[in-house]
Design an enzyme around this catalytic site. Structure first.
Site, PDB file in Angstrom:
ATOM      1  N   HIS A  21       0.837  -1.201   0.000  1.00 52.59           N
ATOM      2  CA  HIS A  21       0.000   0.000   0.000  1.00 52.59           C
ATOM      3  C   HIS A  21       0.874   1.254   0.000  1.00 52.59           C
ATOM      4  O   HIS A  21       1.199   1.800   1.051  1.00 52.59           O
ATOM      5  CB  HIS A  21      -0.915  -0.021   1.229  1.00 52.59           C
ATOM      6  N   HIS A  48       1.629   5.127  -2.289  1.00 56.36           N
ATOM      7  CA  HIS A  48       1.212   6.089  -3.322  1.00 56.36           C
ATOM      8  C   HIS A  48       2.473   6.736  -3.874  1.00 56.36           C
ATOM      9  O   HIS A  48       3.121   7.506  -3.162  1.00 56.36           O
ATOM     10  CB  HIS A  48       0.301   7.163  -2.720  1.00 56.36           C
ATOM     11  N   PHE A  49       2.849   6.400  -5.086  1.00 52.52           N
ATOM     12  CA  PHE A  49       4.093   6.933  -5.666  1.00 52.52           C
ATOM     13  C   PHE A  49       3.829   8.056  -6.679  1.00 52.52           C
ATOM     14  O   PHE A  49       4.748   8.561  -7.306  1.00 52.52           O
ATOM     15  CB  PHE A  49       4.950   5.820  -6.267  1.00 52.52           C
ATOM     16  N   ARG A  50       2.561   8.418  -6.878  1.00 54.43           N
ATOM     17  CA  ARG A  50       2.186   9.708  -7.502  1.00 54.43           C
ATOM     18  C   ARG A  50       2.490   9.891  -8.973  1.00 54.43           C
ATOM     19  O   ARG A  50       2.294  10.987  -9.489  1.00 54.43           O
ATOM     20  CB  ARG A  50       2.844  10.871  -6.740  1.00 54.43           C
ATOM     21  N   ASN A 110      -4.692   6.407  -7.305  1.00 51.49           N
ATOM     22  CA  ASN A 110      -5.169   7.803  -7.309  1.00 51.49           C
ATOM     23  C   ASN A 110      -4.095   8.775  -7.799  1.00 51.49           C
ATOM     24  O   ASN A 110      -3.788   9.767  -7.152  1.00 51.49           O
ATOM     25  CB  ASN A 110      -5.701   8.210  -5.933  1.00 51.49           C
ATOM     26  N   HIS A 162     -10.974   1.382   0.846  1.00 54.96           N
ATOM     27  CA  HIS A 162     -10.777   2.472   1.810  1.00 54.96           C
ATOM     28  C   HIS A 162     -12.136   2.714   2.439  1.00 54.96           C
ATOM     29  O   HIS A 162     -13.075   3.125   1.769  1.00 54.96           O
ATOM     30  CB  HIS A 162     -10.287   3.735   1.095  1.00 54.96           C
ATOM     31  N   HIS A 184      -5.955  -0.155   5.808  1.00 54.55           N
ATOM     32  CA  HIS A 184      -5.681   0.732   6.959  1.00 54.55           C
ATOM     33  C   HIS A 184      -6.779   0.804   8.024  1.00 54.55           C
ATOM     34  O   HIS A 184      -7.456   1.823   8.159  1.00 54.55           O
ATOM     35  CB  HIS A 184      -5.308   2.127   6.495  1.00 54.55           C
ATOM     36  N   ASP A 218       0.713   2.717   3.631  1.00 54.56           N
ATOM     37  CA  ASP A 218      -0.083   3.813   3.043  1.00 54.56           C
ATOM     38  C   ASP A 218       0.813   5.040   2.852  1.00 54.56           C
ATOM     39  O   ASP A 218       0.378   6.178   3.096  1.00 54.56           O
ATOM     40  CB  ASP A 218      -1.313   4.150   3.895  1.00 54.56           C
ATOM     41  N   HIS A 236       3.075  14.206   0.462  1.00 54.78           N
ATOM     42  CA  HIS A 236       2.693  15.553   0.028  1.00 54.78           C
ATOM     43  C   HIS A 236       3.842  16.447   0.471  1.00 54.78           C
ATOM     44  O   HIS A 236       4.488  16.149   1.476  1.00 54.78           O
ATOM     45  CB  HIS A 236       1.407  16.018   0.718  1.00 54.78           C
TER      46      HIS A 236
HETATM   47  O1  DOR Z   1      -4.315  10.059   3.976  1.00 47.09           O
HETATM   48  C1  DOR Z   1      -4.454   9.557   2.876  1.00 47.09           C
HETATM   49  N1  DOR Z   1      -3.704   9.935   1.821  1.00 47.09           N
HETATM   50  N2  DOR Z   1      -5.390   8.619   2.702  1.00 47.09           N
HETATM   51  C2  DOR Z   1      -5.729   8.178   1.482  1.00 47.09           C
HETATM   52  O2  DOR Z   1      -6.631   7.400   1.384  1.00 47.09           O
HETATM   53  C3  DOR Z   1      -5.054   8.676   0.279  1.00 47.09           C
HETATM   54  C4  DOR Z   1      -3.738   9.202   0.607  1.00 47.09           C
HETATM   55  C5  DOR Z   1      -3.172  10.028  -0.519  1.00 47.09           C
HETATM   56  O3  DOR Z   1      -3.157   9.551  -1.644  1.00 47.09           O
HETATM   57  O4  DOR Z   1      -2.726  11.155  -0.262  1.00 47.09           O
HETATM   58 ZN    ZN Z   2      -3.715   4.795   0.593  1.00 46.52          ZN
END
Ligand code: DOR
Ligand code: ZN
Length: 449
Positions: free
Chosen positions: A59, A61-63, A93, A175, A229, A299, A303
């Site tokens: 899990h 997120h590499f954007r 996402n 989620h 999560h 997770d 940012h």
């Molecule tokens: O806190 C979070 N950030 N929860 C999520 O479900 C998505 C993630 C994100 O992609 O920033």
């Molecule tokens: Zn996530």
């Protein structure tokens, strides 16, 4: 053929921790406990160190594509390698989101050139991409945002959800935060919000209701489900009651942080699902130790600091942690809270079983040589300026942990050693064999509950 011999390490196998040697041939583990003088191109003397299966973080997120100012496959995978993580499963996402087979294949293609560790990518459900979800292969499964979060992938209409559960076969990951409850709480709280309100808006009830619905849908359709999560004590029995069909995970931030931490860290620890109470921290640990929660995933959601420091609620939710999760857990081993075998199970073997990953998750002959060598005596302080993630910060900045990865092998190739990377060979695409039927098909229900 290239041969590497790792000698005299404490090797964590599924059964025990034992002082032995591991012989790597090309990208596989060839044998354990080989003769002292076995010939090899490289011999690693590992006395006093512990060898674990490479961490599988299912899990992150590499954007990439679209949000590369926060992270990309290269920066994220360097961070992973430094943290002892050899395989990542990445969330959809991005911009654009991974909602079609074509975009899934584009990500796989990109990763084959840019990702230092092994990789797989989830496909996201929307209210109208059923045929894409039905066609998709080469993926761990379908991600459904049953509560809104970063991006706009919300699917919360129960009828649409039912259709996705009933008419697809890939494993589903959800989620869970109930959107109606979130909306109601937000209205009740009114105008001037502080970050503390994040946990009042996304409260226990929001998490519980949504998890109940997801588990109900899994039951009604007989569809395998992984609840992402978990953040509350109350969700644990709901998931545990659906043992055999439903699995779940917990993230480091839900084990180590709670609402008290807003005072010190503010929006840096704003995350979805929100942080809850110290009692929830305790219950989640308990659930993990008891086998009701099967695995630890980060997770990892980077940012930039500038984005995170915007006044709530303009501040985005998410915490980066892929490079510190193993150390956070090894530090707990040193404190006596859990064992090396449990860490290997929660962070390598269980994710491999949940997601039907072929050839990974254990130190055993024939398995991929995805390995991490750790020094359980090494103390290091987490520093923002030393993070490899592009976002360049950690909520654990200033925290000293004991027990750190020092070397990481991805398919037999040492990609990380004491602060240095070898980026000459990318990781490989993870193979999924969903016919295996997931965690419960592999682990008889005799697991402690
Ligand atoms: O806190 C979070 N950030 N929860 C999520 O479900 C998505 C993630 C994100 O992609 O920033
Ligand atoms: Zn996530």
């Amino acid at each position: 053929m290239s041969r590497t011999l790792i000698r005299h390490a404490q090797v964590v196998t599924p059964a025990e921790v034992l002082a032995t040697s591991v012989l790597i041939e090309d990208d596989k583990i060839a044998a354990l406990d080989v003769a002292e003088h076995t010939r090899a191109d490289e011999v690693i003397e590992a006395r006093g160190l512990v060898l674990l299966p490479g961490v599988i973080d299912p899990h992150v997120h590499f954007r990439q594509p679209g949000l590369e100012h926060k992270e990309d496959l290269q920066s994220g995978s360097l961070a992973a390698a430094a943290g002892g993580v050899t395989t990542v499963l990445e969330m959809p996402n991005t911009r654009p989101p991974t909602t079609t087979v074509e975009r899934l294949h584009q990500k796989l293609e990109l990763a084959s050139r840019r990702c230092l560790v092994n990789y797989g990518f989830y496909i996201a459900a929307t209210s109208d991409n059923l045929s894409e979800l039905q066609r998709a292969r080469r993926t761990p499964g379908i991600k459904i945002f049953m509560g809104s979060s970063t991006g706009n992938l919300l699917v919360d209409d129960p009828e649409v959800l039912r259709r996705i559960f009933a008419q697809t076969t890939l494993p589903i990951a959800t989620h869970c935060e109930d959107e109606a409850t979130i909306r109601r709480n937000r209205q009740r709280l009114g105008g001037r919000l502080t970050v503390e309100d994040h946990s009042r808006i996304r409260d226990h009830e929001a998490a519980l209701r949504s998890t109940q619905l997801a588990v109900e849908l899994a039951r009604a359709t007989g569809h395998r489900l992984h609840v992402l999560h978990l953040s509350t004590a109350q969700e644990i029995p709901v998931v545990a009651a659906a043992r055999g069909l439903v699995t779940t995970e917990v993230c480091p931030h839900h084990l180590f942080f709670n609402v008290e931490d807003y005072a010190r860290l503010g929006t840096l620890v704003q995350v979805n699902p929100s942080l809850k109470t110290v009692e929830d921290n305790r219950a989640l640990w308990q659930g993990l130790l008891a086998g009701q929660i099967q695995l630890v995933a980060t997770d990892h959601a980077p940012h930039t600091l500038e984005e995170k420091r915007r006044p709530y609620p303009e501040s985005p939710s998410g915490i980066p942690s892929v490079e510190n999760s193993l150390a956070l857990m090894l530090d707990q081993v040193n404190r006596g809270r859990c064992t090396l075998e449990q860490v290997a199970r929660w962070m390598a073997e269980a994710p491999a079983l949940v997601w039907d990953i072929v050839g990974k998750g254990r130190i055993a002959p024939g398995y991929d040589a995805d390995l991490v060598l750790v020094d359980m005596n090494l103390q290091r302080t987490i520093r923002n300026q030393e993070q490899h993630t592009r976002c360049g910060w950690s909520p654990w900045d200033g925290t000293t942990l004991q027990g750190w990865p020092i070397s990481t092998w991805v398919r037999g190739h040492r990609v990380y050693h004491r602060g240095r990377f070898d980026t000459s060979r990318p990781g490989g695409e993870v193979q999924f064999d969903h016919a295996r039927g997931g965690f419960w098909a592999a682990v008889p229900t005799a697991e402690p509950s």
